[in-house]
Design a protein around this motif. Structure first.
Motif, PDB file in Angstrom:
ATOM      1  N   ALA B 128      83.358  32.245 139.657  1.00 39.05           N
ATOM      2  CA  ALA B 128      84.134  31.425 140.272  1.00 39.05           C
ATOM      3  C   ALA B 128      83.867  31.399 141.183  1.00 39.05           C
ATOM      4  CB  ALA B 128      84.907  30.626 140.466  1.00 39.05           C
ATOM      5  N   LEU B 129      84.045  32.781 141.776  1.00 39.35           N
ATOM      6  CA  LEU B 129      83.381  34.111 143.147  1.00 39.35           C
ATOM      7  C   LEU B 129      82.202  33.803 143.422  1.00 39.35           C
ATOM      8  CD1 LEU B 129      86.211  36.223 142.967  1.00 39.35           C
ATOM      9  CD2 LEU B 129      87.165  33.990 143.792  1.00 39.35           C
ATOM     10  N   SER B 130      82.356  33.720 144.558  1.00 37.26           N
ATOM     11  CA  SER B 130      80.448  33.753 145.643  1.00 37.26           C
ATOM     12  C   SER B 130      80.589  35.427 146.004  1.00 37.26           C
ATOM     13  CB  SER B 130      81.109  33.367 146.500  1.00 37.26           C
ATOM     14  OG  SER B 130      81.712  34.511 147.917  1.00 37.26           O
ATOM     15  N   THR B 134      82.877  38.521 146.104  1.00 34.89           N
ATOM     16  CA  THR B 134      82.734  39.170 145.167  1.00 34.89           C
ATOM     17  C   THR B 134      82.433  41.153 145.286  1.00 34.89           C
ATOM     18  OG1 THR B 134      81.465  37.924 143.541  1.00 34.89           O
ATOM     19  CG2 THR B 134      81.597  40.507 142.908  1.00 34.89           C
ATOM     20  N   GLY B 135      81.656  40.662 146.412  1.00 38.65           N
ATOM     21  CA  GLY B 135      80.858  41.786 147.357  1.00 38.65           C
ATOM     22  C   GLY B 135      81.975  42.904 148.326  1.00 38.65           C
ATOM     23  N   ILE B 136      82.668  41.846 148.651  1.00 38.37           N
ATOM     24  CA  ILE B 136      84.146  42.446 149.802  1.00 38.37           C
ATOM     25  C   ILE B 136      85.159  43.109 148.545  1.00 38.37           C
ATOM     26  CG2 ILE B 136      85.153  41.493 151.096  1.00 38.37           C
ATOM     27  CD1 ILE B 136      83.313  41.084 153.126  1.00 38.37           C
ATOM     28  N   ALA B 137      85.128  42.270 147.963  1.00 39.36           N
ATOM     29  CA  ALA B 137      86.455  42.764 146.925  1.00 39.36           C
ATOM     30  C   ALA B 137      85.640  44.089 145.897  1.00 39.36           C
ATOM     31  CB  ALA B 137      86.211  42.003 146.043  1.00 39.36           C
ATOM     32  N   ILE B 177      77.892  47.318 138.894  1.00 37.78           N
ATOM     33  CA  ILE B 177      79.833  47.237 138.114  1.00 37.78           C
ATOM     34  C   ILE B 177      79.958  45.570 138.652  1.00 37.78           C
ATOM     35  CG2 ILE B 177      81.798  47.615 138.329  1.00 37.78           C
ATOM     36  CD1 ILE B 177      81.060  50.470 138.667  1.00 37.78           C
ATOM     37  N   ALA B 178      80.228  45.238 140.154  1.00 37.06           N
ATOM     38  CA  ALA B 178      79.937  44.125 140.996  1.00 37.06           C
ATOM     39  C   ALA B 178      79.425  42.499 139.944  1.00 37.06           C
ATOM     40  CB  ALA B 178      80.000  44.773 142.756  1.00 37.06           C
ATOM     41  N   GLY B 183      78.572  38.307 136.432  1.00 32.37           N
ATOM     42  CA  GLY B 183      77.718  37.666 136.176  1.00 32.37           C
ATOM     43  C   GLY B 183      78.188  37.366 133.953  1.00 32.37           C
ATOM     44  N   SER B 184      78.844  38.133 134.067  1.00 29.53           N
ATOM     45  CA  SER B 184      79.121  37.945 132.412  1.00 29.53           C
ATOM     46  C   SER B 184      80.209  37.170 132.034  1.00 29.53           C
ATOM     47  CB  SER B 184      79.279  39.524 131.996  1.00 29.53           C
ATOM     48  OG  SER B 184      80.219  40.078 132.648  1.00 29.53           O
ATOM     49  N   GLY B 185      80.700  36.799 132.512  1.00 25.09           N
ATOM     50  CA  GLY B 185      81.396  35.836 132.029  1.00 25.09           C
ATOM     51  C   GLY B 185      80.731  34.460 131.894  1.00 25.09           C
ATOM     52  N   LEU B 186      79.834  34.069 132.426  1.00 27.24           N
ATOM     53  CA  LEU B 186      79.032  33.278 132.397  1.00 27.24           C
ATOM     54  C   LEU B 186      78.219  32.949 131.280  1.00 27.24           C
ATOM     55  CD1 LEU B 186      77.694  30.012 133.587  1.00 27.24           C
ATOM     56  CD2 LEU B 186      75.414  31.610 134.169  1.00 27.24           C
TER      57      LEU B 186
END
Lengths: 408, 308
Positions: B128-130, B134-137, B177-178, B183-186
């Motif tokens: 759900a995150l863009s 994701t990158g910043i986190a 890693i990011a 992506g793996s949830g989808l």
């Protein structure tokens, strides 16, 4: 309800006044605190003439804003005026006939006599016609030194680049990073440019950057330059920050000895309430060659069908370069004014140094004015690769010379 | 349903072959806008780009032919070569790991565990995150000064070092890693839907024959889930090719140029360097690489059936 009525009234007043005045939309990318204060000086002066300034600030740096501005002009939805760095960025837009010819305004205002250095006006000129108004001068060749760091290291504050390199081991021994450096290509390219002028001197620099002579770039002067940059790379090893103001902050907090950055770093020191000569020092031309480049900002006026707007555009062009506006704008921005005939007594020590060099004629054109955006990007890529890795100086020099040979 | 339509179509084709184009006219009229969009925007835009990659267009497109100059320069540029090898590394790792992790998570959830929907939500949440968020986190999590490294060091493991983003050799794994986290949830959800589509009788039959659970998955269930895997593959692959925003947010290509990717090269040469020709040449090469992968696959997938 009350708020709605107020808003309605406000809108009515605004639209009523708009009938007599001309609204001009001006795009720019001055969005940091000091920059926004500076641009409001322009807006105030313009609004005082009875017209309306519509601020079209685009957040992000020039790299973000320029494509937006250019695509709006190309897409047939031009703003009335826009900031760009003068130089070769707008060359093709002018050639395509998309920019307003300001030659008559320039002649009426005698820009040829008042703009100092005259190279600024040359950058606005194509085939003898003038297409932009230079508004300020920014120079890149400054070394900013932290007094705090040198106190911790127990050595005197250097007065030039060579002394700084010699003092680096003492800083390292005190657990400090000698040179703060943001890990972005343009900053590394800026440092390279500043070191080039200090080490190789003006003649070699001019031969390579202006005449694009690749043989000089392969020659011994530039070998010395790349060796010096490789040394600087080692001094900046412990610096992992990204943005330039984070690197400046390392100098402000005394975690790093020095930073190579343009005169806009001044604003960060002022915001941190540091005093020049007491908390920090600045060395224009790295203390070796008292030479500054004369990059900066200029305003361009895209061609418009409406004669009323065209007249207003010319009026605004004349206003931007008028003495009072130049003084108030540049004091807020921390940049140098484009005309030599005004009183800048209110400027601080570093600005006075810059003005002194300007008055002595220690100037050179900026990279933006000599190299195309394409070549600049390629050199920035090379510098990013060089500074972050272990590329030997000789290899970097060879690749730099190839880029210069292919430059247009 | 498709079977019925196909036989019906065959019968109609036998009866009056030339009328096939006009069968079901309303559906065809309805799809005209989309066909036009595809032709003009996708095919037309692609052709325009390819044509202009043979010119010396700078800020504005112009038809001044320079042959293959842009391509020669492109393949001489270290940054482009690094971009390509980065994408290959990221692509292979991301494809294998996302599929594996997605399938294993789905298989575990399919074992009728408790709180299945809670786990599903947790695993799907990153999607759900863009990419920018994701990158910043992950830039913060992997920051050595206040991220994972300092946390573990704070627990007492003083020598712990984990700083992938500042090392040119490992930065791509930091991005990986990011990317996988996001992506793996989808892929897990798609796999789970596929697993739920497997008839319960298959499981019963396998159990009667005394086949172990893992072997049942590998030998029976996975081959049956082929269409689901193809869907997942296409989704992952398109995400790999357009990898851009994650890099911009997390490393901005750094340190140096060691995490550059092709899409970023295209954008920067088109707009920052104001060299459209070079950007078009790079984007044409991206298209060519996609086609090189796509054609053998399409041949195997669609061409093979006619023979068999």
């Amino acid at each position: 309800m009350k708020l709605t009525t107020k808003l309605l009234a406000a809108t009515a007043i605004m639209s009523a006044s708009a009938v007599s005045a001309v609204e001009l939309e001006v795009t720019h990318w001055w969005t940091s605190g000091g920059e926004a204060a500076a641009v409001s000086k322009f807006a105030e002066a313009w609004n005082a003439t009875g017209n309306t300034w519509i601020d079209g600030a685009i957040a992000g740096s020039g790299g973000t804003a320029r494509p937006i501005i250019i695509s709006r002009i190309l897409g047939g939805d031009p703003m009335a005026a826009t900031q760009l760095n003068h130089g070769r960025q707008a060359e093709e837009l002018i050639e395509a006939g998309l920019m307003l010819d300001l030659t008559d305004v320039a002649e009426a205002g005698g820009w040829k006599d008042i703009v100092n250095p005259s190279s600024l006006l040359d950058s606005c000129t194509l085939d003898g016609r003038i297409y932009c108004v230079p508004v300020n001068i920014h120079s890149a060749q400054w070394l900013w030194l932290s007094h705090d760091a040198y106190e911790k290291a127990g050595v005197p504050v250097p007065t030039n680049w060579n002394e700084f390199v010699a003092s680096a081991p003492a800083l390292e021994a005190a657990g400090l990073v000698p040179l703060a450096m943001g890990q972005q290509g343009w900053q590394q390219n800026l440092a390279f440019g500043a070191i080039t002028i200090a080490v190789a001197g003006l003649d070699a620099w001019r031969d390579v950057t202006v005449n694009k002579n690749a043989d000089t770039a392969r020659g011994p002067e530039y070998t010395a330059v790349f060796q010096a940059v490789a040394d600087a790379r080692e001094l900046a090893r412990g610096s992992n920050v990204q943005d330039w103001n984070q690197a400046t902050n390392m100098v402000i907090t005394g975690m790093a000895g020095a930073q190579l950055m343009g005169d806009w770093a001044q604003g960060e020191f002022s915001v941190a309430q540091q005093v020049e000569g007491q908390d920090y020092s600045c060395l224009p031309g790295l203390g070796l060659n008292a030479i500054l480049d004369t990059g900066g900002d200029a305003f361009y006026f895209p061609v418009n069908d409406d004669p009323e707007i065209t007249a207003a555009q010319k009026e605004l062009a004349a206003l931007l370069i008028s003495p009072e506006v130049q003084v108030s704008f540049n004091l807020a921005k921390g940049s140098l004014p484009v005309r030599g005939d005004i009183d800048m007594a209110a400027a601080n020590g570093c600005m006075q140094k810059g003005l002194g060099i300007l008055a002595d004629g220690g100037i050179l054109p900026s990279g933006d004015q000599s190299l195309s955006a394409d070549t600049q990007t390629q050199i920035e890529d090379l510098m990013a690769e060089f500074w972050s890795g272990d590329m030997p100086a000789a290899e970097a020099q060879a690749r730099y010379a190839d880029l210069i040979a292919a430059a247009d | 349903m498709s079977v019925v339509e196909q036989t019906g179509g065959q019968r109609a084709a036998k009866a009056r072959k030339p009328m096939r184009l006009f069968r079901n006219p309303m559906a065809k009229i309805a799809s005209i806008p989309m066909i036009l969009t595809a032709m003009v925007v996708f095919v037309g835009g692609t052709l325009w780009t390819v044509v202009h990659s043979f010119t010396d267009s700078r800020l504005l497109p112009r038809l001044n032919w320079v042959g293959l100059d842009q391509y020669e320069r492109l393949w001489d540029t270290p940054r482009w070569l690094i971009s390509i090898s980065n994408l290959a590394l990221y692509g292979v790792c991301s494809l294998v790991l996302t599929l594996t992790i997605g399938f294993v998570l789905a298989a575990l959830l399919d074992r009728k565990i408790r709180f299945e929907s809670a786990f599903r939500t947790i695993f799907l949440y990153p999607f759900a995150l863009s990419f920018v968020v994701t990158g910043i986190a992950w830039q913060w999590i992997l920051n050595p000064d206040f991220g994972l490294q300092s946390l573990v060091q704070g627990w007492g493991w003083e020598s712990f070092a984990f700083d992938p983003l500042n090392d040119p050799d490992t930065v791509m794994f930091g991005l990986l890693i990011a990317g996988i986290w996001q992506g793996s949830g989808l892929i897990m959800c798609i796999m789970l839907a596929g697993l739920r589509g497997i008839d319960e009788d298959i499981w019963k039959a396998a159990r009667v024959d005394g086949i172990g659970t893992v072997k049942t998955y590998i030998r029976i269930i996975i081959p049956m889930m082929r269409p689901v895997f193809i869907t997942a593959l296409v989704l992952i692959a398109s995400g790999i090719i357009k990898l851009y925003d994650l890099v911009v947010a997390q490393t901005n290509g750094g340190p140096g140029i060691s995490s550059e990717v092709p899409a970023k090269y295209v954008i920067e040469y088109m707009f920052r360097a104001q060299n459209l020709g070079q950007g078009f040449a790079a984007s044409t090469m991206m298209l060519v690489s996609v086609i090189i992968i796509l054609i053998p696959w399409a041949y195997l997938e669609f061409g093979g059936k006619k023979n068999g």
